[in-house]
Enzyme design. Structure first.
Site, PDB file in Angstrom:
ATOM      1  N   ASP A  52       0.824  -1.216   0.000  1.00 10.76           N
ATOM      2  CA  ASP A  52       0.000   0.000   0.000  1.00 10.76           C
ATOM      3  C   ASP A  52       0.860   1.269   0.000  1.00 10.76           C
ATOM      4  O   ASP A  52       2.093   1.191  -0.029  1.00 10.76           O
ATOM      5  CB  ASP A  52      -0.931  -0.058   1.229  1.00 10.76           C
ATOM      6  CG  ASP A  52      -2.335   0.397   0.914  1.00 10.76           C
ATOM      7  OD1 ASP A  52      -2.481   1.313   0.094  1.00 10.76           O
ATOM      8  OD2 ASP A  52      -3.288  -0.145   1.505  1.00 10.76           O
ATOM      9  N   ASP A  77     -10.297   3.169  -3.711  1.00 14.71           N
ATOM     10  CA  ASP A  77     -10.953   2.022  -3.059  1.00 14.71           C
ATOM     11  C   ASP A  77     -12.396   1.846  -3.524  1.00 14.71           C
ATOM     12  O   ASP A  77     -13.145   2.811  -3.635  1.00 14.71           O
ATOM     13  CB  ASP A  77     -10.953   2.219  -1.533  1.00 14.71           C
ATOM     14  CG  ASP A  77      -9.576   1.958  -0.949  1.00 14.71           C
ATOM     15  OD1 ASP A  77      -8.597   1.889  -1.720  1.00 14.71           O
ATOM     16  OD2 ASP A  77      -9.493   1.827   0.286  1.00 14.71           O
TER      17      ASP A  77
HETATM   18  C1  GLA Z   1      -6.038   1.075   1.408  1.00 17.40           C
HETATM   19  C2  GLA Z   1      -6.168   0.079   0.258  1.00 17.40           C
HETATM   20  C3  GLA Z   1      -7.262  -0.925   0.565  1.00 17.40           C
HETATM   21  C4  GLA Z   1      -6.960  -1.642   1.878  1.00 17.40           C
HETATM   22  C5  GLA Z   1      -6.788  -0.625   2.985  1.00 17.40           C
HETATM   23  C6  GLA Z   1      -6.285  -1.264   4.271  1.00 17.40           C
HETATM   24  O1  GLA Z   1      -7.164   1.892   1.515  1.00 17.40           O
HETATM   25  O2  GLA Z   1      -6.424   0.745  -0.948  1.00 17.40           O
HETATM   26  O3  GLA Z   1      -7.388  -1.851  -0.481  1.00 17.40           O
HETATM   27  O4  GLA Z   1      -5.814  -2.428   1.722  1.00 17.40           O
HETATM   28  O5  GLA Z   1      -5.839   0.377   2.632  1.00 17.40           O
HETATM   29  O6  GLA Z   1      -6.095  -0.342   5.297  1.00 17.40           O
END
Ligand code: GLA
Length: 395
Positions: free
Chosen positions: A126, A183
């Site tokens: 991430d 997301d």
């Molecule tokens: C980010 C990523 C998600 C997930 C969250 C976890 O938002 O884009 O897919 O992995 O972190 O905290």
């Protein structure tokens, strides 16, 4: 070596968020096998964020939370492997993960070594809390090189949400997939938003480094971490068909211990998975009516400006000479049925070739031959049609 097709699997985040533990992972591994999802190709079980303690130990090592994972990660990995599956974990290129747990900046080689020693096969990486003095491409190269030297084949799943022009530099790192979107949440608005953004990024998707449109919300029905308002069965169908057709990795995000027969059947749709896993990986393209008068073609028009992103008609040439065709009605207008026409000369099959397509419907299995060089469709709002077309003589 990591396979050169989009990764298929299941990930904890969409439904479980921080609420993860050993028995959830073991049970989900069992379910992937007993439902036939493993046989269908879903091979990675991925633990997302929130698996560790909030602090590294006195030797600066990451420590799995003993309440969530009482036997440690090697135990979980061994179980997952014993089921013929692969094991994925999560870290982040910053000082902390998005959930506020320790991340890998400045610890890349130690962490890659730890992941390898636990038997990890996949690392989602991430982009939260990253140092602003180090460019994104360097942050991903740091971990990529650490993984390439950790003594184990680990698929590198970059997750910088397309930020900082990821599309330009991500392939240099050796990442096998890269999050090209923000997301997802379990709603039609989110599905449509991500899909239309990806329809403008088709040329960045490709062999060995796939545009990752984020985990699937199919079958979540408004439950869980990104549950939100939920979707209708047609919307889940269109979501899955788009992700599969566009060549995204397919990571199931629902609670597979409780999924319905309908969800399972959709996730196992053979034709959609066959398109998604095509080994030639050729870019999908928009099918537009051929403009035969060159004077009418405006030079310098943006490629994508010519195509309707809410009603895309797409084709993709597959490795065995067949052509996948996908027609998607993403409009929200009250007009419930969209009538569309696909002319075969838009895929290089004009009537003067003497050939046409024999179409097999991905959802009904119905087979029909295209007559007079064009196909007419009527598609309800938020629905879609997908076919595989075999090139056959027109007469
Ligand atoms: C980010 C990523 C998600 C997930 C969250 C976890 O938002 O884009 O897919 O992995 O972190 O905290």
């Amino acid at each position: 070596m990591v396979k050169n097709v989009p990764a298929l699997g299941w990930n904890t985040w969409n439904t479980f968020g921080t609420n993860i533990n050993e028995s959830l992972i073991l049970e989900s591994a069992d379910i992937l096998v007993s439902t036939g999802l493993r046989e269908a190709g879903y091979e990675y079980i991925v633990i997302d964020d929130c698996w560790s303690l909030r602090q590294r130990d006195e030797n600066d090592q990451l420590v799995p939370d003993p309440e969530k994972f009482p036997h440690g990660m090697k135990y979980v990995a061994d179980y997952v492997h014993s089921k013929g599956l692969k094991f994925g974990m999560y870290s982040c290129a910053g000082f902390m993960t998005c959930g506020g747990y320790p991340a890998s900046y400045g610890h890349e080689y130690d962490d890659a070594k730890a992941f390898a020693s636990w038997g990890v096969d996949f690392l989602k990486y991430d982009y939260c809390f990253h140092p602003c003095t180090v460019p994104g491409h360097i942050l991903y190269k740091r971990m990529a090189l650490a993984l390439q030297n950790c003594g184990r084949d680990i698929l590198f799943s970059a997750c910088s949400w397309g930020a900082d022009d990821t599309k330009i530099w991500i392939k240099e790192t050796g990442a096998n997939m890269w999050r090209s979107t923000g997301d997802i949440n379990d709603s039609w608005a989110s599905i449509k938003d991500l899909a239309t953004s990806q329809l403008r990024a088709l040329e960045y998707n490709g062999m060995g480094c796939f545009n990752d449109m984020d985990m699937l919300v199919v079958g979540m029905n408004a439950k869980g971490n990104v549950g939100f308002v939920g979707c209708t069965p047609e919307e889940y169908k269109t979501h899955f068909a788009l992700w599969a057709f566009l060549g995204s990795p397919l990571m199931i995000g629902c609670d597979i211990r409780e999924m319905s027969e309908e969800t399972l059947a959709l996730l196992k749709n053979k034709t959609l998975l066959r398109i998604n896993q095509d080994t030639a990986y050729r870019q999908p393209f928009f099918c537009a009516k051929l403009e035969r008068n060159p004077e009418k073609i405006v030079p310098g028009t943006d490629y994508y400006e010519k195509y309707p992103l809410e009603t895309p008609i797409l084709a993709r040439f597959l490795d065995d000479g067949t052509v996948a065709i996908g027609i998607f009605n993403l409009t929200d207008s009250e007009a419930t049925i969209w009538s569309a026409t696909l002319q075969l000369d838009a895929i290089g099959l004009g009537e003067d070739t003497g050939m046409t397509l024999e179409l097999t419907d991905a959802f009904t299995g119905e087979v029909r031959k295209v007559r007079n060089g064009c196909i007419h469709f009527r598609i309800p709002k938020h629905d879609c049609k997908v076919f595989i077309g075999k090139v056959v003589p027109a007469k």
